[in-house]
Design an enzyme around this catalytic site. Sequence first.
Site, PDB file in Angstrom:
ATOM      1  N   HIS A  76       0.955  -1.408   0.018  1.00  0.00           N
ATOM      2  CA  HIS A  76       0.001  -0.050  -0.141  1.00  0.00           C
ATOM      3  C   HIS A  76       1.014   1.383   0.033  1.00  0.00           C
ATOM      4  CE1 HIS A  76      -3.953  -2.202   0.986  1.00  0.00           C
ATOM      5  NE2 HIS A  76      -2.950  -2.938   1.272  1.00  0.00           N
ATOM      6  N   ASN A 149     -10.237  -3.013   2.474  1.00  0.00           N
ATOM      7  CA  ASN A 149     -10.005  -3.200   1.074  1.00  0.00           C
ATOM      8  C   ASN A 149     -11.160  -3.121   0.169  1.00  0.00           C
ATOM      9  OD1 ASN A 149      -7.247  -3.639   1.307  1.00  0.00           O
ATOM     10  ND2 ASN A 149      -7.312  -5.700   1.050  1.00  0.00           N
ATOM     11  N   TYR A 363       0.888  -3.933  12.156  1.00  0.00           N
ATOM     12  CA  TYR A 363       0.661  -2.558  11.614  1.00  0.00           C
ATOM     13  C   TYR A 363       1.473  -1.627  12.739  1.00  0.00           C
ATOM     14  CZ  TYR A 363      -2.603  -3.856   8.299  1.00  0.00           C
ATOM     15  OH  TYR A 363      -3.159  -4.554   7.374  1.00  0.00           O
TER      16      TYR A 363
HETATM   17 FE1  HDE Z   1      -2.387  -4.723   5.486  1.00  0.00          FE
HETATM   18  N1  HDE Z   1      -0.732  -3.910   5.965  1.00  0.00           N
HETATM   19  N2  HDE Z   1      -1.771  -6.455   6.187  1.00  0.00           N
HETATM   20  N3  HDE Z   1      -4.146  -5.589   4.914  1.00  0.00           N
HETATM   21  N4  HDE Z   1      -2.999  -2.862   5.004  1.00  0.00           N
HETATM   22  C1  HDE Z   1      -0.315  -2.406   5.638  1.00  0.00           C
HETATM   23  O1  HDE Z   1       0.964  -1.375   7.465  1.00  0.00           O
HETATM   24  C2  HDE Z   1      -0.577  -6.923   6.859  1.00  0.00           C
HETATM   25  C3  HDE Z   1      -4.475  -6.872   5.261  1.00  0.00           C
HETATM   26  C4  HDE Z   1      -4.368  -2.876   4.210  1.00  0.00           C
HETATM   27  O2  HDE Z   1      -3.332   3.612   3.900  1.00  0.00           O
HETATM   28  C5  HDE Z   1       1.111  -2.085   6.345  1.00  0.00           C
HETATM   29  O3  HDE Z   1       1.124   0.739   7.729  1.00  0.00           O
HETATM   30  C6  HDE Z   1      -0.615  -8.112   7.181  1.00  0.00           C
HETATM   31  C7  HDE Z   1      -6.021  -7.164   4.691  1.00  0.00           C
HETATM   32  C8  HDE Z   1      -4.507  -1.427   3.944  1.00  0.00           C
HETATM   33  O4  HDE Z   1      -1.523   3.369   5.569  1.00  0.00           O
HETATM   34  C9  HDE Z   1       1.424  -3.731   6.929  1.00  0.00           C
HETATM   35  C10 HDE Z   1      -1.613  -8.741   6.541  1.00  0.00           C
HETATM   36  C11 HDE Z   1      -6.482  -6.067   4.266  1.00  0.00           C
HETATM   37  C12 HDE Z   1      -3.066  -0.822   4.401  1.00  0.00           C
HETATM   38  C13 HDE Z   1       0.205  -4.635   6.546  1.00  0.00           C
HETATM   39  C14 HDE Z   1      -2.407  -7.903   6.063  1.00  0.00           C
HETATM   40  C15 HDE Z   1      -5.408  -5.106   4.524  1.00  0.00           C
HETATM   41  C16 HDE Z   1      -2.393  -1.694   4.635  1.00  0.00           C
HETATM   42  C17 HDE Z   1       1.771  -1.637   5.411  1.00  0.00           C
HETATM   43  C18 HDE Z   1      -2.025 -10.131   6.730  1.00  0.00           C
HETATM   44  C19 HDE Z   1      -8.127  -5.731   4.060  1.00  0.00           C
HETATM   45  C20 HDE Z   1      -2.908   0.581   3.969  1.00  0.00           C
HETATM   46  C21 HDE Z   1       1.989  -0.128   5.913  1.00  0.00           C
HETATM   47  C22 HDE Z   1      -2.113 -10.761   7.978  1.00  0.00           C
HETATM   48  C23 HDE Z   1      -8.737  -5.755   5.111  1.00  0.00           C
HETATM   49  C24 HDE Z   1      -2.844   1.541   5.027  1.00  0.00           C
HETATM   50  C25 HDE Z   1       1.280  -0.118   7.078  1.00  0.00           C
HETATM   51  C26 HDE Z   1      -2.672   2.862   4.876  1.00  0.00           C
HETATM   52  C27 HDE Z   1      -1.260  -1.589   5.158  1.00  0.00           C
HETATM   53  C28 HDE Z   1       0.374  -5.986   6.989  1.00  0.00           C
HETATM   54  C29 HDE Z   1      -3.785  -7.974   5.561  1.00  0.00           C
HETATM   55  C30 HDE Z   1      -5.533  -3.644   4.091  1.00  0.00           C
HETATM   56  C31 HDE Z   1       2.899  -3.953   6.564  1.00  0.00           C
HETATM   57  C32 HDE Z   1       0.574  -8.627   7.865  1.00  0.00           C
HETATM   58  C33 HDE Z   1      -6.655  -8.539   5.103  1.00  0.00           C
HETATM   59  C34 HDE Z   1      -5.780  -0.684   3.377  1.00  0.00           C
HETATM   60  O5  HDE Z   1       1.519  -3.672   8.244  1.00  0.00           O
END
Ligand code: HDE
Length: 684
Positions: A76, A149, A363
């Site tokens: 993202h 999402n 996060y």
């Molecule tokens: Fe994320 N995700 N995610 N994700 N995600 C990040 O956090 C992560 C997941 C989502 O505009 C990171 O601050 C793991 C699902 C959005 O700043 C990180 C897993 C969904 C955004 C991270 C998931 C999301 C992130 C990268 C699986 C939808 C952007 C930067 C266990 C429901 C937020 C940050 C923004 C961002 C990890 C799965 C949505 C790396 C480990 C499911 C919208 O921490």
Amino acid sequence: MQHEETVEKDEKQRQLDQYRVDLQGTRLTTDQGVLIDDTDNSLRPGERGPTLLEDFHFREKITRFDHERIPERVVHARGSGAYGQFRVYESLAEYTVADFLCDPSLVTPVFVRFSTVAGSRGSADTVRDVRGFATKFYTRQGNYDLVANNMPVFPIQDGIKFPDFVHSVKPEPHNEIPQAQSAHDTFWDFVQCQPETMHFVMWLMSDRAIPRSFRMMQGFGVHSFRLVNAEGRATFVKFHWKPLLGTHSLLWDEVLRIQGNDPDFNRRDLWEAIERGDFPEWELGLQLVPESDEHAFDFDLLDPTKIIPEEIVPVRPVGRMVLNRNPQNFFAETEQVAFCTANVVPGIDFSNDPLLQARNFSYLDTQLIRLGGPNHAQIPVNRPVAPVHNDQRDGYNQRMIHQSETSYSINSINGGCPMSGILSGDMSGVFQHYQERVDGRKIRKRSPSFEDHYTQATLFWNSMSSWEKDHIVNAFRFELGHVKRRYIKEKVVEHLVQVDHELATRVAAGLGMPEPAAGPPNHGRSSPALSQANSTRETIATRKIAILVADATDAGALTPVKEALEGQGAVCELLAPHEGTAGTLTVDRQLTSAGSVLYDAVLLADGGALAGDGYAIHFVREAFKHGKAVGALQGGGALLDAARLPDRQGVVGPEAAGDPFVQDFAEAIKVHRHFDRDVAAFPA
Ligand code: HDE
């Protein structure tokens, strides 16, 4: 459309105002506040001498420049955001104690960041990808982050697989190719090795992956969460955002051209709409499932690769969000905003979804490295409007000056403060974890209830209109066409057979493979809510119309039509062979600097000069090929003829003059895209 008019600043705005720096009328200083004489020439002995180390202004300026970047988000990375407000329609106290969901008079400030997932910060907006839709509610009880999402399912079931999945979709490690694309070997290798991806892959190959606008996207919390009420009773909940403008997408061919024409297409669209006062709005919807129904479905509520079909549990609209303010500084606000799924408020709790559990760890950990330490909640965009008092101290970039002698609990010196609910005996408004009973052996194992990877992929396919199915087939062909290893393509087709035989056969045909052997019979169930064909098509509000004009255009005929379209909320731009004026009309853009792909519809107002202009003819034919409404006023008839369009669906000709023309043209635009046009053999 209704707009939330906010004359008074909300609490978050007032808080942010304290941090704003206005440079109007100021004099240049160092970071220490010393006035500077000259910032264009470094200090040197003699006009041709070397730069001196004692030039502290030069050193400070360069040092600060060298340190301007922070690591981009691992996923993202590319995104854009806006502030706004949320209000619940009626109290949900029956389900939750969350203040902002119980008091309809309460306006809760929000910040939303939309994003793509795979690409780097500088990648194009309109790539085939999931879109992030992360909302920070600045509630009176603390910040609540709904990190969602635009697709309701995820490719994996357990967070421990997230690094594997992300590594596979990111550019390949040996040559860092391709950027922001899933069309390559490692992604499809991951898919074929991991059939739990299949439902997600259907969404990714669908038009959902190329939204027309962030303003026309649904949002999904994906996991089952819990709402908890004052009696401690929990209800499973899935969160939905539904855009009031409907859910609409671009066409793949359009996307490829937009990437060159305007890589900031979605970002610009959001920014400009808010600047214009066309504030995007979404309804928050809830699917509520009593704890007693946890096992009532043929899938597991804890499995993030599954939806609850809306026809089984309807989405109850509970509130409305409007985005009405652009940030003032991209880095300070959009880049530094830090979301975390563990940021919950009383009345909202987790489920045991193993993906969610991993996110709750990830996060905060990400923010420690991105934002340089543990005090990132003090950054203006992240600061809660609720008061913050605790014994957490120090660390990089501590901005608070705590005055107390104590920083421990229990203390007697500071009267025991800040005091927890338990110590003070005042449990009002405190967060209390839902008391779920959990028994089990420590094992690395998934529940058998997570094993069905195909039923809902089939449900999705069955729910698509014929044009949506065509787009999905074409997407698979494009993506797998970029895969080098034949066996990977074959394995993917084998999985598709499990989803639907016709789908697999059509994809295989494009890849030059024989018709696959029959798989299991299609269950035949569908969920109409999944199809974008059933989306709102009642408005032309914010639709962009390119009006093609030239020096001899009849302004008298055009102006009332343009005004009538604008009266319905459309955004019109006048395009001519040159900038400046065309007769009495003011030109917005030079025709050659703007492709048809940047617009939703085209209105031909001049056919004299333009009927012989190859660029204008191409513009009209390309818009037609992409399914867009084409209208021609009297003067534009010759250009319409010159474009030689093969059919008239969504084409409104000069014969319908006056009000009927405006009405017919508006109806054609509302359709969004006329996908039934036969354009297969039509060169743009
Ligand atoms: Fe994320 N995700 N995610 N994700 N995600 C990040 O956090 C992560 C997941 C989502 O505009 C990171 O601050 C793991 C699902 C959005 O700043 C990180 C897993 C969904 C955004 C991270 C998931 C999301 C992130 C990268 C699986 C939808 C952007 C930067 C266990 C429901 C937020 C940050 C923004 C961002 C990890 C799965 C949505 C790396 C480990 C499911 C919208 O921490």
